[in-house]
Motif scaffolding. Sequence first.
Motif, PDB file in Angstrom:
ATOM      1  N   SER A 160       0.826  -1.203   0.000  1.00 21.55           N
ATOM      2  CA  SER A 160       0.000   0.000   0.000  1.00 21.55           C
ATOM      3  C   SER A 160       0.860   1.253   0.000  1.00 21.55           C
ATOM      4  O   SER A 160       0.569   2.222  -0.718  1.00 21.55           O
ATOM      5  N   LEU A 161       1.922   1.244   0.799  1.00 20.03           N
ATOM      6  CA  LEU A 161       2.787   2.422   0.862  1.00 20.03           C
ATOM      7  C   LEU A 161       3.502   2.650  -0.464  1.00 20.03           C
ATOM      8  O   LEU A 161       3.609   3.784  -0.949  1.00 20.03           O
ATOM      9  N   VAL A 162       3.982   1.562  -1.080  1.00 17.46           N
ATOM     10  CA  VAL A 162       4.664   1.700  -2.372  1.00 17.46           C
ATOM     11  C   VAL A 162       3.710   2.251  -3.429  1.00 17.46           C
ATOM     12  O   VAL A 162       4.047   3.175  -4.180  1.00 17.46           O
ATOM     13  N   LEU A 163       2.487   1.707  -3.478  1.00 14.41           N
ATOM     14  CA  LEU A 163       1.525   2.189  -4.462  1.00 14.41           C
ATOM     15  C   LEU A 163       1.095   3.618  -4.164  1.00 14.41           C
ATOM     16  O   LEU A 163       0.908   4.429  -5.081  1.00 14.41           O
ATOM     17  N   GLY A 164       0.933   3.942  -2.864  1.00 11.50           N
ATOM     18  CA  GLY A 164       0.560   5.310  -2.515  1.00 11.50           C
ATOM     19  C   GLY A 164       1.625   6.316  -2.892  1.00 11.50           C
ATOM     20  O   GLY A 164       1.333   7.373  -3.478  1.00 11.50           O
ATOM     21  N   MET A 165       2.886   6.004  -2.564  1.00 13.09           N
ATOM     22  CA  MET A 165       3.973   6.904  -2.937  1.00 13.09           C
ATOM     23  C   MET A 165       4.164   6.935  -4.450  1.00 13.09           C
ATOM     24  O   MET A 165       4.477   7.987  -5.029  1.00 13.09           O
ATOM     25  N   GLY A 166       3.971   5.794  -5.120  1.00 12.70           N
ATOM     26  CA  GLY A 166       4.074   5.785  -6.572  1.00 12.70           C
ATOM     27  C   GLY A 166       3.008   6.652  -7.210  1.00 12.70           C
ATOM     28  O   GLY A 166       3.282   7.389  -8.176  1.00 12.70           O
ATOM     29  N   SER A 167       1.786   6.566  -6.686  1.00  9.82           N
ATOM     30  CA  SER A 167       0.709   7.410  -7.203  1.00  9.82           C
ATOM     31  C   SER A 167       1.024   8.879  -7.008  1.00  9.82           C
ATOM     32  O   SER A 167       0.852   9.697  -7.921  1.00  9.82           O
ATOM     33  N   PHE A 168       1.506   9.223  -5.837  1.00 12.40           N
ATOM     34  CA  PHE A 168       1.838  10.627  -5.559  1.00 12.40           C
ATOM     35  C   PHE A 168       2.980  11.101  -6.444  1.00 12.40           C
ATOM     36  O   PHE A 168       2.953  12.213  -6.987  1.00 12.40           O
ATOM     37  N   THR A 169       4.008  10.259  -6.597  1.00 10.13           N
ATOM     38  CA  THR A 169       5.162  10.657  -7.421  1.00 10.13           C
ATOM     39  C   THR A 169       4.758  10.895  -8.866  1.00 10.13           C
ATOM     40  O   THR A 169       5.113  11.908  -9.476  1.00 10.13           O
ATOM     41  N   ALA A 170       3.983   9.950  -9.439  1.00 10.58           N
ATOM     42  CA  ALA A 170       3.562  10.111 -10.832  1.00 10.58           C
ATOM     43  C   ALA A 170       2.722  11.363 -11.008  1.00 10.58           C
ATOM     44  O   ALA A 170       2.904  12.128 -11.973  1.00 10.58           O
ATOM     45  N   ALA A 171       1.802  11.590 -10.083  1.00 10.04           N
ATOM     46  CA  ALA A 171       0.943  12.763 -10.206  1.00 10.04           C
ATOM     47  C   ALA A 171       1.725  14.056 -10.023  1.00 10.04           C
ATOM     48  O   ALA A 171       1.466  15.051 -10.719  1.00 10.04           O
ATOM     49  N   ALA A 172       2.692  14.069  -9.107  1.00 11.20           N
ATOM     50  CA  ALA A 172       3.463  15.286  -8.870  1.00 11.20           C
ATOM     51  C   ALA A 172       4.330  15.642 -10.072  1.00 11.20           C
ATOM     52  O   ALA A 172       4.395  16.805 -10.490  1.00 11.20           O
TER      53      ALA A 172
END
Length: 757
Positions: free
Chosen positions: A640-652
Amino acid sequence: MSRWLWLGLRLSVGSGRAGVLRTVLMASGAAIGVCTVLAGLAGATVAANQQERTGARTPVQVENGPGQLRMIEIEDGIGTRVVRRTALTGATADSPRPPGVDAYPGPDEVVLSPALADLIRVDERAADRFPQRVVGVIGPAGLVAPDELRAYVGVPAGDPMLNGDEPFFRDSAVVGFGAPPTFARGSMYGTGVDVFTPGRWLAAAFALFVLVPFGAFLATCARLSATTRDRRIAALRLLGVSARQATLVNVVETGVVAAGGALLGAAVFAGLAPLSQGWRIGRLHWYAADIALPAGWIAAVLAGTVLFAVLVGVVAARPARSRPLSVRRGGSARRPAWWRSLPMVCGLGAVVFAATDAAPLTPTGRGTVFIVGLLVTGLALPLVLPLLAYWLAVAVGRIPNAPVWLGLAAARVRHTPGVAPRLVASLAVTLFVIGMGSLGAALFTNDRDLRNDRLSPLYQVVSNDPGVVDALRAVPGTTLIEDDFTPVTVDGRHDSVLIADCADVTAMHTLGAGQTCVDGETYQLRYPGSAPPLRPDAEVTAENGVRIPVPRHALDLTGRYDIGYRNLLLVTRQAPIAADLAVRPDIPLLLAPDRESLDRAARIVSARAPAGYLNGDLGIHTGIDSDLLFTLLVAGLSISLVLGMGSFTAAAVDRAVERRRDNATLAVVGVRPAVIAGGETGFGGLPLVVGVGAAAVATIVVGASLAAVLDTPTAAVFGRIIPILLLGAGATVVGLLLIAVPAWFTQRITAEQLRRP
């Protein structure tokens, strides 16, 4: 129709460097998500295959059945690793054999798993347990995993433990294999499934920790460069393209990129699967063949990923198709409605209410209200973030003499309050889930602060070999307790009398204040909550007819351990009446207060009496226990943390690139690059602070309420939450960097940015 398909294909490969970057980010997100989902599904196949092999080797036993083959499976432990040994006797050439065993061992022979054979060569604890001659190796078909420690040990014919003389074991002949798997002898859990059931446990963990964050991740990737793409669809509509044709362009553009990423993720999984046999997650280990997925499952994941991405893209682009002029002009969004705060308030209110002592709730009702409030709070976090971000932006805008970049960021948040929170919604929910998961992990495991239970250092010595008991008396650090008893009747009521030494009684119990036990005397025994003392004239008659006088003195006993039985009287062995009683020997008890003394005792039992065992909590991990649940929880939270940070990174990153057009206008009128970068950082940073702060506040409130529900010190619960709060602070810093660095390095403005939508 074909022209719109070709237009969608053309847009899918990107238009300009920004378009190519968006395509790469979206495809990478789909690839990471698909690989993660397939790995989660592979966990279910691993569990199913392990359970199938466990059932295939479990003996089918028939009481007084045909044949001479007798077996008993026993659990032991080396450290926290379980060692399963199967003691057997009466094997013949015609006896059925379990999978992986070519031939049975004879007396004083053993067949080992490869991992146990390797361990015996390097660890004396294992070597001492199996002094027998090694005559074979168990094949993969008879093992749950490559690292399983398992042995088949031959014992002499007529061993009483395998012929019904042991009180917990019936005389059962082995007639085949393939029975439902059960726990082995020596386990404190009794009978039950021996490996975790995939449909019950992994399905919930998969849905919570993989599908939910993957859905948020994929939805974020499907809406990368949302403003630019919406403007492009709006431009097509203003040029006369129908809504259906614009939808077809959007479907093709999103579907092609998602499909390419999904296929890449499936290829990565297929390449890593054969290499995974030496990997492990906690104590979970597997054969590479166990993670092979059916082609139908893989096709369903690929199709589901593409369809979900297309659905998100089509639904989110509806305003561009229905109101193209407003979208093209970049009109301001509506102010978030106040009702967005209601679910969050109700969720936290339910949690606090459940923790209130004055709440008129039963324990079951209190727990139900708490869990419902917890779920509502987690689901309400993404809903309330746009409103909180808007309120924060309004408050920042009222700060006198605020820096220009901060005012610019606040204005942008007020203009589009729903855009920036999308960057942090997944991360905020992930941090809240991790906070709750850490508390759940503490409850599942033997956390000494959150749970009051203690591991009992008391073990039953189940063995008919008198030499084992004699050897255990000499083990340093242990105490061997050999109590006897005799059934009695008291005025027609059945009870029992303990026959033991005072040293054994005081080792198992604490005496009342000022009381002492003297060998040679008899005593009444009183326990907390026991019946009143006996009358002096009460008739206490043993089963052989001897009448036992009611003692004048009494001992108040409080058990040091949960032994589950009570006696009416204590007759010390030196008392004169003890010689007249027909005693029944009880199972000897071993008091081993630490792991080292327990291991020394277990070595003796395993080596001298392979069919004997120590019955109790050996501190090993097996089946659906807290260790397995903790492993699944940590693995799920990590995903969950990897996907959450990945989502944030891609969006940023995508947001920084997408904003270049608007920033180009500011640069043309003379705004300094530092101010533009600061505005972009603030635009993403304000919702980030709000999201992480909301998750932290919700975690603290739920944690404090949980402490009240469990009647546990608040400091103990907060001790588990503080690392999560520090993780949230670290995620905030990392998130700000992920926003600020791309914003700073995308300041080179060209005329193309002024022209391109």
